[in-house]
Design an enzyme around this catalytic site. Structure first.
Site, PDB file in Angstrom:
ATOM      1  N   THR A 286      13.232  69.742  43.070  1.00 18.01           N
ATOM      2  CA  THR A 286      12.452  68.726  42.262  1.00 18.01           C
ATOM      3  C   THR A 286      11.423  67.971  43.093  1.00 18.01           C
ATOM      4  O   THR A 286      11.152  66.758  42.609  1.00 18.01           O
ATOM      5  CB  THR A 286      13.714  67.872  41.620  1.00 18.01           C
ATOM      6  OG1 THR A 286      14.503  67.226  42.747  1.00 18.01           O
ATOM      7  CG2 THR A 286      14.367  68.380  40.525  1.00 18.01           C
ATOM      8  N   GLU A 287      10.977  68.142  44.600  1.00 17.25           N
ATOM      9  CA  GLU A 287      10.306  67.207  45.409  1.00 17.25           C
ATOM     10  C   GLU A 287       8.797  66.963  44.623  1.00 17.25           C
ATOM     11  O   GLU A 287       8.623  65.795  44.775  1.00 17.25           O
ATOM     12  CB  GLU A 287      10.104  67.954  46.536  1.00 17.25           C
ATOM     13  CG  GLU A 287      11.342  68.108  47.465  1.00 17.25           C
ATOM     14  CD  GLU A 287      12.339  69.313  47.199  1.00 17.25           C
ATOM     15  OE1 GLU A 287      13.276  69.420  47.733  1.00 17.25           O
ATOM     16  OE2 GLU A 287      12.110  70.102  46.032  1.00 17.25           O
ATOM     17  N   VAL A 288       8.171  67.741  44.167  1.00 16.49           N
ATOM     18  CA  VAL A 288       6.898  67.584  43.426  1.00 16.49           C
ATOM     19  C   VAL A 288       6.875  66.453  42.464  1.00 16.49           C
ATOM     20  O   VAL A 288       5.899  65.875  42.312  1.00 16.49           O
ATOM     21  CB  VAL A 288       6.306  68.743  42.964  1.00 16.49           C
ATOM     22  CG1 VAL A 288       5.927  69.865  44.126  1.00 16.49           C
ATOM     23  CG2 VAL A 288       6.838  69.451  41.792  1.00 16.49           C
ATOM     24  N   ARG A 289       7.884  66.217  41.920  1.00 12.90           N
ATOM     25  CA  ARG A 289       7.922  65.286  40.740  1.00 12.90           C
ATOM     26  C   ARG A 289       7.904  63.812  41.209  1.00 12.90           C
ATOM     27  O   ARG A 289       7.960  62.986  40.421  1.00 12.90           O
ATOM     28  CB  ARG A 289       9.255  65.458  40.014  1.00 12.90           C
ATOM     29  CG  ARG A 289       9.309  66.858  39.157  1.00 12.90           C
ATOM     30  CD  ARG A 289      10.254  66.998  38.064  1.00 12.90           C
ATOM     31  NE  ARG A 289      10.168  68.415  37.486  1.00 12.90           N
ATOM     32  CZ  ARG A 289      10.789  68.573  36.051  1.00 12.90           C
ATOM     33  NH1 ARG A 289      11.287  67.559  35.716  1.00 12.90           N
ATOM     34  NH2 ARG A 289      10.532  69.874  35.711  1.00 12.90           N
TER      35      ARG A 289
END
Length: 297
Positions: free
Chosen positions: A169-172
Site C-alpha cells: 500500500t506504499e504508493v497510496r
C-alpha cells in the site's frame, strides 16, 4: 479509512528500514503485548529433521520488533548450524503471520531513542533466509503485510491458507516499497508485480499463488497436510545435495545470456562431482536394492 491506515503502516516500515502496521488491521502491531510474559518471542523446535521456527508475539500480530528480529536471527543461525536440521519451517502464532514492523519502536527511534536491543534490520533478515544453506518454507497462519510479505518472498517455498491476504500500500501515501522489492521481485511475475505494487490493492492467497508470491494456496483445513508433504520431500533428500540444489537455484537466476556457455561448463563439472559422490553411490545402491537411502528420515 481502514485502507489508509494500512497504507500508513506499510510506509512507516520502509522509512524505518523494515515494515510496519497498526494493531487493529492486518497491517501491523503497536508493540503492546509484544512481550508474552516469560515466553520467547521466537520459538524453535526440531521435528524429524525440520526446525520449526515460530514468531510468537500474537498480541501485536507478530510485529517485527527489535527483540523479535534478534530472536529470529538467532534461531535461524542455530538451525543452520545444527547438523540434525535439514530444513526450516517459518510460521506464526495467532491470527496473523506477520504484520510488519513494531510502530511503537518506529516512533521511539524517530524521536531519538535507541532500540531496546541490537537487532538486524529487514535487509539482513531477508538475506539470511535467501542465502541460507538449507531450504526455508513459510507456512502462513494468516495475513502478511509489508516486512511480513518480505519474509514470505524470501522463503524458498510458501504455503498460505486461502483466506490469507496481502497488500503493498506504499504508493497510496507517496512512498515506495523499496526494501521488500528485492525478495518480492525475485518471486512475483512481472505483470502481477506491477499491478499490486502500483495500485496498492489487497489481494488474496489464490492471486498470490498465481502471481508467484506464494507456492500454493490451500483450504485452511489442508494447510498442515500440504506443508508436511513438502517437508517429507526434504526428509527424503540427501542433505548435501539438498543444500547444493538451493545454491544452484540462486545462481541460475543470475546467469546473463552471454555467460550461459561458461555456466553450463561449470555446472557440468559440478554434476560430475556429485555423480561421483558417496551419496550418489548410496542412492544408486538403494534403488537397486529397493530400499530407502540411508539419509531418509
Amino acid at each position: 479509512m481502514a485502507e489508509q491506515n494500512e497504507a500508513v503502516t506499510a510506509a512507516a516500515a520502509e522509512a524505518s528500514g523494515g515494515a510496519a502496521g497498526s494493531a487493529g488491521t492486518p497491517g501491523g502491531g503497536t508493540g503492546e503485548g509484544a512481550e508474552q510474559g516469560n515466553a520467547p518471542l521466537v520459538r524453535r523446535a526440531t521435528e524429524r529433521g525440520v526446525a520449526v521456527i515460530t514468531l510468537n508475539s500474537p498480541a501485536n500480530r507478530n510485529a517485527l520488533s527489535a527483540r523479535l528480529r534478534a530472536g529470529l536471527a538467532v534461531e535461524l543461525a542455530a538451525a543452520m548450524e545444527d547438523d540434525a536440521v535439514r530444513a526450516v519451517l517459518l510460521t506464526g502464532e495467532g491470527p496473523a503471520f506477520c504484520a510488519g514492523a513494531d510502530l511503537k519502536e518506529v516512533a521511539a527511534e524517530r524521536a531519538g531513542e535507541p532500540p531496546p536491543v541490537s537487532a538486524p534490520g529487514m535487509p539482513e533478515l531477508f538475506s539470511a533466509i535467501m542465502e541460507a544453506p538449507k531450504p526455508v518454507v513459510a507456512k502462513l497462519n494468516g495475513p502478511a503485510r509489508a516486512g511480513g510479505i518480505g519474509l514470505v518472498a524470501a522463503a524458498d517455498i510458501a504455503v498460505a491458507p486461502e483466506d490469507a491476504t496481502f497488500a503493498f500500500t506504499e504508493v497510496r501515501i507517496g512512498v515506495i516499497p523499496a526494501i521488500i522489492s528485492v525478495p518480492v521481485a525475485a518471486r512475483m511475475h512481472d505483470r502481477q508485480l506491477a499491478r499490486y505494487f502500483l495500485t496498492g490493492e489487497t489481494f488474496g492467497a489464490a492471486a498470490a499463488a498465481e502471481a508467484g508470491l506464494v507456492t500454493s494456496a490451500v483450504a485452511r483445513e489442508k494447510l498442515d497436510s500440504a506443508t508436511e508433504e513438502i517437508l517429507d520431500g526434504f526428509r527424503a533428500a540427501a542433505p548435501r545435495a539438498l543444500s547444493a540444489t538451493k545454491d544452484l537455484l540462486g545462481r541460475a537466476e543470475a546467469v546473463a545470456p552471454r555467460e550461459r556457455a561458461a555456466a553450463i561448463a561449470r555446472l557440468g563439472e559440478l554434476s560430475a562431482e556429485y555423480f561421483a559422490s558417496e551419496d550418489a553411490a548410496e542412492g544408486r545402491a538403494a534403488f537397486r536394492e529397493k530400499r530407502s537411502p540411508s539419509w531418509v528420515l
